[in-house]
Scaffold this active site. Structure first.
Site, short mmCIF file in Angstrom:
data_model
loop_
_atom_site.label_atom_id
_atom_site.label_comp_id
_atom_site.label_asym_id
_atom_site.label_seq_id
_atom_site.Cartn_x
_atom_site.Cartn_y
_atom_site.Cartn_z
N ASP A 148 63.11 5.23 -64.11
CA ASP A 148 63.05 4.37 -64.50
C ASP A 148 63.76 3.62 -64.08
O ASP A 148 64.93 4.24 -63.21
CB ASP A 148 63.39 4.03 -66.47
CG ASP A 148 62.91 2.48 -66.73
OD1 ASP A 148 62.62 1.99 -66.21
OD2 ASP A 148 63.04 2.99 -67.92
C1 BGC Z 1 62.03 -0.81 -67.64
C2 BGC Z 1 60.74 -0.29 -66.89
C3 BGC Z 1 60.25 -1.05 -66.51
C4 BGC Z 1 61.57 -0.75 -65.12
C5 BGC Z 1 61.12 -2.06 -63.80
C6 BGC Z 1 62.93 -1.27 -66.78
O1 BGC Z 1 64.14 -1.55 -67.60
O2 BGC Z 1 61.94 0.14 -68.98
O3 BGC Z 1 59.76 -0.49 -67.88
O4 BGC Z 1 59.34 -0.68 -65.94
O5 BGC Z 1 63.00 -2.18 -66.05
O6 BGC Z 1 60.76 -3.34 -64.13
#
Ligand code: BGC
Length: 751
Positions: A271
């Site tokens: 993530d």
């Molecule tokens: C989120 C993800 C997301 C990623 C990219 C993160 O903060 O938890 O679900 O895909 O950001 O935007």
């Protein structure tokens, strides 16, 4: 300065690349990695053999907010990711979250995944996957960051709207076709957030303690199904910790379970900002690092991405022998496999963007997901009303913007008010605001462009709505939550179970003014409904994206007969649910990491007893049970039957039930099959969903609905043996219209 830096880099490159330079074979016409007639694995091995260590390391980390480099020297393209999971995110700047300012990136916004789950229709999950996959392919994205399948553990979780509810079986059946549909476009689905990421409060620092049985029975099945049945090409590690290790580099979850037990051959993507340690990132199952915040960004280095945990620190470790290249080859192999499956797939797909088919899909999925919670006296569908009052902020508020990373720039968004006006051309549709929630509407530089400012006082807004209600034939109140912080939004959880902005008082006042009141709750979570006895009709709506207003109006007008069923339980009060101590939620302080970061300890001590499993076991009546949803018609269930009364462990049993549309309009019923193991030697939930089928019936028509149950439907996870066990003895199958509305039971014996 630059020269020195480059020279330094060249020395490092020579050191780490020693012996790995690609051979110059001029007689080779088409290298195997470019030969479409070769298998993916042959192409992977050929490309890998040609790559330098530096090229392999470069692949393992981002080069921009949403991309990682390929191998330019070999013509292997970059990997481009996009959020996910409800539409294709706008383009942001290379290095920043701010908008890139494109004018061609306004997408189709599809319904939130809670709505999809509420349709209980796997064929719609496939349609969803195909449609969003086409949008991703058109926008030249290789990885869609979604779908999300974290289990609904608390109604306070700000991100529940991005997930598929409380039940592992329902979310498993829905995630598989979504993944397959996306990947049919040569776009990888990246299933997230693996695992135990069930809240936003302290999401970076919560270390979850859970027993193995609950982990395997409740929190892992949807991920496992996505990987093993859906064939997902990517998975995203979650921000939180499990057993003291961050989940983006977690030996237990990634190496032992995902890659070991499940045989996952895709990439593990972190993530954004979920990586904390180079050594663990090398050894504990991570393949690609994205979104890390580095000092480089603030200290103005030429390329801050070189400071990522899997960038220069990785090269240094290989150069001085602290790390070998075995893990690096394994990572590069997976990334190459991803590229050959997606952008270098010989099957050339072009995708489609904001097509009429995509809007039709969004409208249909939205309407099929809407749940009719209550309909006393058949108030709905709206019939013969000459003057309709629509009231409540959510009737006009654009909901595609906000909520965190799933926020979208939609090409269009039909509001509920617009949808209702269109659906009732012969009625006078008036609007009153009723309350002011959050008049703002912006996320990361995308703004709704709506001016929702209103200078009236809270009291005046209610008085105006009540006055209008007195003159209307029917009142449709459209409220609920929104995508603002502490509502249904990433980064923080809700602060209360009740409706915000004083809405309960507005609803009470409307109910007193006009008995023909319909309350439409738009949310991704259960909410308290203290006024439920004074409101004859209640509809659970969701964030439905571009076609939101059309989908809702289709149901309110009766153009679509509602058939959605709740994918999670609505408790009367928050305290009725299983999370009753701070250590269960939101967690308690438990020291600091070596880097000085505070860690929170949280115990999932309710174990298996999440959602209806808890309410069943405690005999607490919920406000609305899991699986509940009414129709404009009625369904009569006949006697359920089993194909055999005794089955062996390797056999299957078919359970069937005749269902008749006993009303006067056509409609669909979701028939649910719950298995109960009354003779178990271990503690088991009263019943668990193990089959369902949505059946369409004309008035008076009868169809026999059946599901096949095998050993997996009867088993529990024996943590001591670390295997699934189905114990011989009697099993009951409870057949019903919801988890509380059981219409018949049949039994069989497992030999
Ligand atoms: C989120 C993800 C997301 C990623 C990219 C993160 O903060 O938890 O679900 O895909 O950001 O935007």
């Amino acid at each position: 300065m630059k020269l020195v830096r480059l020279f330094g880099a060249a020395v490092l490159l020579a050191a780490v690349a020693c012996g790995q330079r690609p051979s110059q074979n001029t007689s080779e016409a088409v290298p195997a990695y470019l030969d479409p007639s070769k298998t993916v694995e042959e192409r992977v091995e050929d490309a890998l053999a040609r790559m330098t260590t530096r090229e392999k390391v470069a692949m393992t980390h981002a080069q921009s907010k949403f991309s990682s480099p390929g191998v330019p020297r070999l013509g292997i393209p970059e990997v481009w990711c996009t959020d996910g999971p409800h539409g294709i995110r706008t383009e942001v700047l290379w290095d920043e979250w701010e908008q890139a300012g494109w004018t061609s990136d306004s997408c189709t916004a599809f319904p939130a995944l809670t709505a999809l789950a509420a349709s209980w229709d796997p064929s719609l999950a496939e349609l969803y996957g195909i449609s969003i996959g086409e949008e991703a392919r058109y926008r030249k994205k290789d990885v869609l960051l979604g779908p999300g399948v974290n289990i609904y553990r608390s109604p306070l979780n700000g991100r529940n709207f991005e997930y598929m509810g409380e039940d592992p079986f329902l979310s498993s059946r829905m995630v598989v076709p979504y993944v397959q549909g996306v990947q049919r476009n040569n776009v990888a689905a990246c299933v997230k957030h693996y695992a135990l990421n069930n809240q936003e409060t302290n999401r970076f620092t919560t270390d979850v303690a859970i027993d193995d049985r609950s982990l395997y029975e409740i929190y892992l099945p949807a991920f496992k199904a996505a990987v093993q049945e859906g064939g997902a090409w990517a998975i995203m590690g979650s921000y939180n910790l499990y057993k003291g290790q961050w989940n983006c580099h977690n030996q237990y979850l990634l190496n032992d379970i995902l890659k070991g037990e499940w045989g996952f051959d895709g990439v593990v993507i972190s993530d954004w900002g979920g990586v904390h340690d180079t050594d663990q990132a090398i050894t504990n199952g991570l393949d690609m690092e994205f979104g890390s915040w580095t000092d480089g960004l603030t200290m103005g280095k030429t390329n801050a991405y070189d400071s990522y945990f899997l960038a220069d620190p990785y090269l240094e470790r290989i150069a001085d022998g602290r790390a070998g290249t075995e893990e690096l080859d394994a990572k590069a192999r997976r990334i190459l496999r991803l590229i050959f499956r997606t952008s270098m797939n010989p099957e050339h797909k072009t995708g489609k963007f904001t097509s009429p088919e995509h809007y039709a899909a969004a409208r249909k999925i939205g309407a099929e997901g809407i749940v009719l919670l209550k309909n006393d006296g058949g108030l709905l569908p709206v019939k013969g009303a000459k003057r309709i009052l629509v009231t409540g902020e959510n009737a006009v508020k654009m909901m595609t913007v906000g909520g965190g990373s799933s926020s979208l720039k939609a090409q269009h968004e039909i509001s509920p008010l617009d949808g209702i006006r269109e659906a009732f051309p012969d009625a006078e549709v008036i609007y009153e605001r009723g309350y002011i929630g959050d008049a703002s509407g912006a996320y990361n530089g995308v703004t709704t462009g709506q001016d929702l400012s209103d200078s009236r006082s809270y009291e005046q807004l209610i008085a105006d709505a009540v006055a209008a209600a007195r003159t209307a034939d029917i009142v449709i109140y459209i409220g609920g939550l929104n995508k603002s912080p502490h509502q249904d939004a990433e980064s923080n959880d809700r602060l209360e179970y009740g409706l915000p902005y004083g809405q309960d008082a507005v609803i009470e006042a409307l109910a007193a003014a006009n008995p023909k009141l319909v309350v439409v709750n738009i949310s991704g979570n259960a909410v308290a409904m203290p006024w439920i006895d004074r409101v004859p009709a209640v509809v659970q709506d969701w964030y439905l994206g571009s076609e939101a207003g059309h989908s809702l109006a289709d149901v309110l007008s009766g153009a679509v007969n509602p058939s959605g069923k709740l994918p999670f339980t609505f408790p009367v009060a928050l305290g009725d649910g299983p999370l009753r101590s701070e250590v269960q939620y939101p967690g308690v302080p438990a020291g600091k990491t070596m880097a000085g970061m505070p860690i929170m300890h949280e115990e999932y001590s309710e174990g298996l007893y999440v959602g209806y499993r808890w309410f069943d076991s405690q005999k607490i009546a919920p406000l609305f049970p899991f699986g509940h949803g009414l129709s404009y018609t009625t369904f009569a269930y006949g006697e359920p039957k089993v194909s055999k009364t005794s089955v062996t462990a390797s056999g299957t049993v078919t359970v069937s039930v005749p269902v008749t549309n006993s009303g006067s309009v056509a409609g669909a019923e979701v028939v649910q099959f719950y298995v109960s193991d009354p003779e178990a030697s271990v503690d088991r939930p009263v019943k668990e969903l193990k089959g369902f089928s949505k059946v369409w019936l004309e008035p008076g028509e009868t169809k026999t609905v059946s599901v096949e149950l095998d050993r997996s439907a009867l088993s529990f996870f024996d943590a001591a043996k670390h295997e699934w066990v189905a114990e011989p003895g009697r099993f009951d199958v409870l057949v019903g219209s919801s988890s509380s509305d059981i219409r018949g039971t049949v039994s069989f014996d497992l030999k």
